[in-house]
Design an enzyme around this catalytic site. Structure first.
Site, PDB file in Angstrom:
ATOM      1  N   PHE A  80       0.825  -1.224   0.000  1.00 34.59           N
ATOM      2  CA  PHE A  80       0.000   0.000   0.000  1.00 34.59           C
ATOM      3  C   PHE A  80       0.852   1.263   0.000  1.00 34.59           C
ATOM      4  CE2 PHE A  80      -2.543  -3.101   2.445  1.00 34.59           C
ATOM      5  CZ  PHE A  80      -3.752  -3.030   1.768  1.00 34.59           C
ATOM      6  N   SER A 124      -5.340   1.534  -8.924  1.00 30.66           N
ATOM      7  CA  SER A 124      -6.454   2.469  -8.778  1.00 30.66           C
ATOM      8  C   SER A 124      -7.273   2.526 -10.060  1.00 30.66           C
ATOM      9  CB  SER A 124      -5.890   3.854  -8.479  1.00 30.66           C
ATOM     10  OG  SER A 124      -6.878   4.837  -8.588  1.00 30.66           O
ATOM     11  N   TYR A 148       0.171  10.965 -10.469  1.00 27.58           N
ATOM     12  CA  TYR A 148      -0.182   9.915  -9.508  1.00 27.58           C
ATOM     13  C   TYR A 148      -0.640   8.660 -10.251  1.00 27.58           C
ATOM     14  CZ  TYR A 148      -3.156   7.128  -6.470  1.00 27.58           C
ATOM     15  OH  TYR A 148      -3.749   6.069  -5.825  1.00 27.58           O
ATOM     16  N   LYS A 152       0.912   4.545 -10.870  1.00 23.62           N
ATOM     17  CA  LYS A 152       0.198   3.259 -10.734  1.00 23.62           C
ATOM     18  C   LYS A 152       0.365   2.435 -12.007  1.00 23.62           C
ATOM     19  CE  LYS A 152      -1.418   3.921  -6.610  1.00 23.62           C
ATOM     20  NZ  LYS A 152      -0.788   3.195  -5.494  1.00 23.62           N
ATOM     21  N   ARG A 230     -19.862   7.973  -8.660  1.00 27.65           N
ATOM     22  CA  ARG A 230     -18.669   7.178  -8.355  1.00 27.65           C
ATOM     23  C   ARG A 230     -19.094   5.855  -7.736  1.00 27.65           C
ATOM     24  NH1 ARG A 230     -16.967  10.531 -11.016  1.00 27.65           N
ATOM     25  NH2 ARG A 230     -15.181  11.930 -10.767  1.00 27.65           N
ATOM     26  N   ASP A 294     -12.086  16.035 -13.106  1.00 25.12           N
ATOM     27  CA  ASP A 294     -13.138  15.095 -12.681  1.00 25.12           C
ATOM     28  C   ASP A 294     -13.896  14.542 -13.881  1.00 25.12           C
ATOM     29  OD1 ASP A 294     -12.806  15.020  -9.960  1.00 25.12           O
ATOM     30  OD2 ASP A 294     -14.330  16.549  -9.521  1.00 25.12           O
TER      31      ASP A 294
HETATM   32  P1  NAD Z   1      -2.603   6.295   3.198  1.00 25.50           P
HETATM   33  O1  NAD Z   1      -1.837   7.531   2.897  1.00 25.50           O
HETATM   34  O2  NAD Z   1      -3.502   6.298   4.382  1.00 25.50           O
HETATM   35  O3  NAD Z   1      -1.597   5.054   3.324  1.00 25.50           O
HETATM   36  C1  NAD Z   1      -0.379   5.002   2.651  1.00 25.50           C
HETATM   37  C2  NAD Z   1       0.694   4.670   3.683  1.00 25.50           C
HETATM   38  O4  NAD Z   1       1.960   4.576   3.040  1.00 25.50           O
HETATM   39  C3  NAD Z   1       0.835   5.741   4.773  1.00 25.50           C
HETATM   40  O5  NAD Z   1       0.751   5.103   6.021  1.00 25.50           O
HETATM   41  C4  NAD Z   1       2.207   6.352   4.527  1.00 25.50           C
HETATM   42  O6  NAD Z   1       2.817   6.789   5.731  1.00 25.50           O
HETATM   43  C5  NAD Z   1       2.939   5.199   3.862  1.00 25.50           C
HETATM   44  N1  NAD Z   1       4.037   5.583   2.973  1.00 25.50           N
HETATM   45  C6  NAD Z   1       4.023   6.509   1.983  1.00 25.50           C
HETATM   46  N2  NAD Z   1       5.212   6.555   1.367  1.00 25.50           N
HETATM   47  C7  NAD Z   1       6.000   5.625   1.968  1.00 25.50           C
HETATM   48  C8  NAD Z   1       7.349   5.214   1.789  1.00 25.50           C
HETATM   49  N3  NAD Z   1       8.127   5.768   0.852  1.00 25.50           N
HETATM   50  N4  NAD Z   1       7.847   4.276   2.610  1.00 25.50           N
HETATM   51  C9  NAD Z   1       7.064   3.721   3.586  1.00 25.50           C
HETATM   52  N5  NAD Z   1       5.787   4.057   3.791  1.00 25.50           N
HETATM   53  C10 NAD Z   1       5.257   5.014   2.992  1.00 25.50           C
HETATM   54  O7  NAD Z   1      -3.410   5.918   1.872  1.00 25.50           O
HETATM   55  P2  NAD Z   1      -4.557   4.835   1.641  1.00 25.50           P
HETATM   56  O8  NAD Z   1      -5.800   5.557   1.293  1.00 25.50           O
HETATM   57  O9  NAD Z   1      -4.563   3.840   2.715  1.00 25.50           O
HETATM   58  O10 NAD Z   1      -4.020   4.182   0.291  1.00 25.50           O
HETATM   59  C11 NAD Z   1      -3.237   3.009   0.301  1.00 25.50           C
HETATM   60  C12 NAD Z   1      -2.839   2.675  -1.127  1.00 25.50           C
HETATM   61  O11 NAD Z   1      -4.006   2.525  -1.913  1.00 25.50           O
HETATM   62  C13 NAD Z   1      -2.005   3.758  -1.816  1.00 25.50           C
HETATM   63  O12 NAD Z   1      -1.030   3.128  -2.614  1.00 25.50           O
HETATM   64  C14 NAD Z   1      -3.006   4.480  -2.687  1.00 25.50           C
HETATM   65  O13 NAD Z   1      -2.411   5.062  -3.808  1.00 25.50           O
HETATM   66  C15 NAD Z   1      -3.934   3.345  -3.068  1.00 25.50           C
HETATM   67  N6  NAD Z   1      -5.293   3.793  -3.409  1.00 25.50           N
HETATM   68  C16 NAD Z   1      -5.993   4.559  -2.536  1.00 25.50           C
HETATM   69  C17 NAD Z   1      -7.266   5.001  -2.869  1.00 25.50           C
HETATM   70  C18 NAD Z   1      -8.047   5.905  -1.944  1.00 25.50           C
HETATM   71  O14 NAD Z   1      -8.946   6.604  -2.402  1.00 25.50           O
HETATM   72  N7  NAD Z   1      -7.772   5.918  -0.638  1.00 25.50           N
HETATM   73  C19 NAD Z   1      -7.833   4.634  -4.096  1.00 25.50           C
HETATM   74  C20 NAD Z   1      -7.095   3.826  -4.956  1.00 25.50           C
HETATM   75  C21 NAD Z   1      -5.818   3.409  -4.611  1.00 25.50           C
HETATM   76  C1  WQD Z   2     -15.690  12.067  -5.543  1.00 25.79           C
HETATM   77  C2  WQD Z   2     -16.732  13.044  -6.076  1.00 25.79           C
HETATM   78  C3  WQD Z   2     -15.827  15.195  -6.679  1.00 25.79           C
HETATM   79  C4  WQD Z   2     -14.745  16.529  -2.677  1.00 25.79           C
HETATM   80  C5  WQD Z   2     -10.028  10.106  -6.142  1.00 25.79           C
HETATM   81  C6  WQD Z   2      -8.820   9.878  -6.992  1.00 25.79           C
HETATM   82  C7  WQD Z   2      -8.740   8.432  -7.395  1.00 25.79           C
HETATM   83  C8  WQD Z   2      -8.827   7.522  -6.176  1.00 25.79           C
HETATM   84  C9  WQD Z   2      -9.990   7.849  -5.312  1.00 25.79           C
HETATM   85  C10 WQD Z   2      -6.618   7.035  -5.457  1.00 25.79           C
HETATM   86  C11 WQD Z   2     -16.226  13.856  -7.282  1.00 25.79           C
HETATM   87  C12 WQD Z   2     -16.821  15.316  -5.534  1.00 25.79           C
HETATM   88  C13 WQD Z   2     -15.198  15.778  -3.744  1.00 25.79           C
HETATM   89  C14 WQD Z   2     -15.449  17.715  -2.323  1.00 25.79           C
HETATM   90  C15 WQD Z   2     -17.027  17.276  -4.080  1.00 25.79           C
HETATM   91  N1  WQD Z   2      -7.673   7.668  -5.350  1.00 25.79           N
HETATM   92  N2  WQD Z   2     -16.324  16.138  -4.427  1.00 25.79           N
HETATM   93  N3  WQD Z   2     -16.585  18.035  -3.032  1.00 25.79           N
HETATM   94  O1  WQD Z   2     -11.983  12.099  -7.544  1.00 25.79           O
HETATM   95  O2  WQD Z   2     -13.493  10.051  -7.705  1.00 25.79           O
HETATM   96  O3  WQD Z   2     -11.197   9.798  -6.902  1.00 25.79           O
HETATM   97  O4  WQD Z   2      -9.981   9.249  -5.008  1.00 25.79           O
HETATM   98  O5  WQD Z   2      -6.285   6.227  -6.302  1.00 25.79           O
HETATM   99  O6  WQD Z   2      -7.534   8.268  -8.076  1.00 25.79           O
HETATM  100  O7  WQD Z   2      -8.900  10.706  -8.148  1.00 25.79           O
HETATM  101  O8  WQD Z   2     -12.815  10.895  -5.438  1.00 25.79           O
HETATM  102  O9  WQD Z   2     -13.668  11.605  -3.261  1.00 25.79           O
HETATM  103  O10 WQD Z   2     -12.144  13.171  -4.543  1.00 25.79           O
HETATM  104  O11 WQD Z   2     -14.452  12.773  -5.366  1.00 25.79           O
HETATM  105  O12 WQD Z   2     -18.035  17.637  -4.692  1.00 25.79           O
HETATM  106  O13 WQD Z   2     -15.071  18.466  -1.388  1.00 25.79           O
HETATM  107  O14 WQD Z   2     -16.991  14.006  -5.052  1.00 25.79           O
HETATM  108  O15 WQD Z   2     -15.984  16.270  -7.562  1.00 25.79           O
HETATM  109  O16 WQD Z   2     -17.326  14.038  -8.131  1.00 25.79           O
HETATM  110  P1  WQD Z   2     -12.403  10.784  -7.011  1.00 25.79           P
HETATM  111  P2  WQD Z   2     -13.224  12.139  -4.562  1.00 25.79           P
END
Ligand code: NAD
Ligand code: WQD
Length: 337
Positions: A80, A124, A148, A152, A230, A294
């Site tokens: 992660f 993602s 970003y 991925k 979404r 978006d």
């Molecule tokens: P998060 O920021 O809560 O967790 C990521 C963790 O990685 C953190 O604890 C951070 O301290 C650690 N980290 C970052 N860089 C590091 C490094 N160089 N070495 C060691 N640790 C490091 O994020 P999350 O929401 O839990 O996301 C986890 C993974 O899922 C990420 O790779 C993110 O890109 C991916 N992801 C998240 C979402 C989302 O919307 N939350 C959606 C799709 C994919």
């Molecule tokens: C959802 C909807 C916004 C905030 C992002 C990343 C994606 C993935 C998940 C990591 C959209 C609207 C949001 C606000 C709003 N992350 N919104 N007011 O953009 O679908 O996805 O997070 O991989 O890569 O792009 O998620 O939660 O930011 O937005 O109206 O204050 O909510 O415009 O329509 P998104 P989000």
């Protein structure tokens, strides 16, 4: 099995660490604590009855990783660790390429030296870009729209290539849709630093009084109520998807990719109203201009994960909001309480 979880102190990682412990695995977390607190893992330990081991280390530090692999001898890795803010990645792309792409390459090199060749990776839905029709399917050509997302995509390519070159690798690329919610205990959850980028944590902070009102970015999209759609997925469903992917890999070498989503779209307004229901009162909001980048709507075709992993989501939008609200209400300042 013993599972090394990178980024395991973060939002999705901490919920997955708990799911792994509950499934009977041992967990070692590697996290640099850049975006997380060790308190999350202390609470995971409290919930599971056994605390995961935390190794504070950076993924770009290969010597530190070698040391962790030597001391713990894990069987597999769930990865992660990385930076995740789309907007920030356009301002400091080099930090994203170094931390995410280079960090993963150093992790993979350390894995290879240690003879560990099983990895589940957090990809993602953002890799699908803007050219694909929805619902998104795993075979579609990907093309992310920001640094970003491109990290991925690069990491997916690296993992696919090493699995093609060496049949011992077992790789799961998991494309998450929009993770929200929290563990039902209200003890662990999402704790964003600064102003939340994402919808659900922003709504939750409005509800708890940390923000004045929600801005809804755009109400003139070509959707039923004009706001974006979404595919929101409960973080505990997502965590369980990782355990299922790990199980699948024990029987299936090679590289595999799955969407982890619910397979349906929910609008911003619908999400706000569901959260209001969980809170028991109306929440202030206003319509604001569209947010650059978006897309109007997208969701997953979740049928491959269902077929291969025998996994699908079980928690509703209502449950996502109730659980997220319980976490926020009980921990108004996140882990800093
Ligand atoms: P998060 O920021 O809560 O967790 C990521 C963790 O990685 C953190 O604890 C951070 O301290 C650690 N980290 C970052 N860089 C590091 C490094 N160089 N070495 C060691 N640790 C490091 O994020 P999350 O929401 O839990 O996301 C986890 C993974 O899922 C990420 O790779 C993110 O890109 C991916 N992801 C998240 C979402 C989302 O919307 N939350 C959606 C799709 C994919
Ligand atoms: C959802 C909807 C916004 C905030 C992002 C990343 C994606 C993935 C998940 C990591 C959209 C609207 C949001 C606000 C709003 N992350 N919104 N007011 O953009 O679908 O996805 O997070 O991989 O890569 O792009 O998620 O939660 O930011 O937005 O109206 O204050 O909510 O415009 O329509 P998104 P989000």
């Amino acid at each position: 099995m013993k599972i090394l979880v990178t980024g395991g102190a973060g939002y999705i990682g901490s919920h997955t660490a708990l799911a792994l412990l509950e499934a009977g695995h041992d967990v070692v977390v590697v996290d640099n604590l850049y975006n997380a607190s060790p308190e999350s893992l202390r609470r995971v330990g409290e919930l599971a009855g056994v605390e995961p081991v935390l190794e504070v280390a950076d993924l770009t530090d290969e010597a530190a990783l070698d040391d962790v692999f030597a001391r713990h001898a894990p069987d597999a890795v769930i990865h992660f660790g990385g930076l995740k803010a789309v907007g920030e990645s356009t301002r400091i792309p080099l930090d994203y390429y170094f931390n995410n792409t280079s960090g993963t390459i150093s992790l993979l090199r350390a894995m290879e030296r240690a003879g560990v060749k099983t990895i589940v990776f957090s990809s993602s839905a953002t890799v699908y870009g803007e050219h694909n029709p929805y619902p998104y399917m795993e075979h579609m050509e990907i093309g992310a729209m920001n640094p970003y997302g491109r990290t991925k995509e690069q990491i997916e390519d690296v993992l696919t290539d090493i699995a093609a070159a060496d049949g011992e690798w077992r790789v799961a690329l998991l494309r998450y849709f929009n993770p929200v919610g929290a563990h039902e205990s209200g003890r662990i959850g999402e704790d964003p630093q600064g102003i939340p980028n994402n919808l659900m944590p922003f709504i939750a902070q409005v509800a708890v009084g940390r923000r004045e009102k929600l801005q809804i970015f755009g109400n003139d999209y070509d959707t039923a109520d004009g706001t974006c759609l979404r595919d929101y997925i409960h973080v505990v469903d997502l965590a369980e998807g990782h355990v299922a992917a790990l199980n699948y890999l024990t029987e299936h070498p090679g590289a595999h990719r799955w969407n982890l989503g619910g397979g349906a779209g929910t609008s911003v307004l619908e999400m706000l109203h569901a959260f209001e229901k969980a809170v028991g009162r109306e929440l202030p909001y206003e319509f604001a201009p569209r947010r650059p980048g978006d897309l109007p709507a997208f969701w997953a075709d979740a049928s491959n994960a269902k077929m291969d992993l025998e996994w699908s989501v079980t928690r509703s939008i209502e449950t996502m909001c109730e659980d997220h609200w319980r976490w926020q209400k009980n921990n108004p300042n996140g882990y800093a309480n």
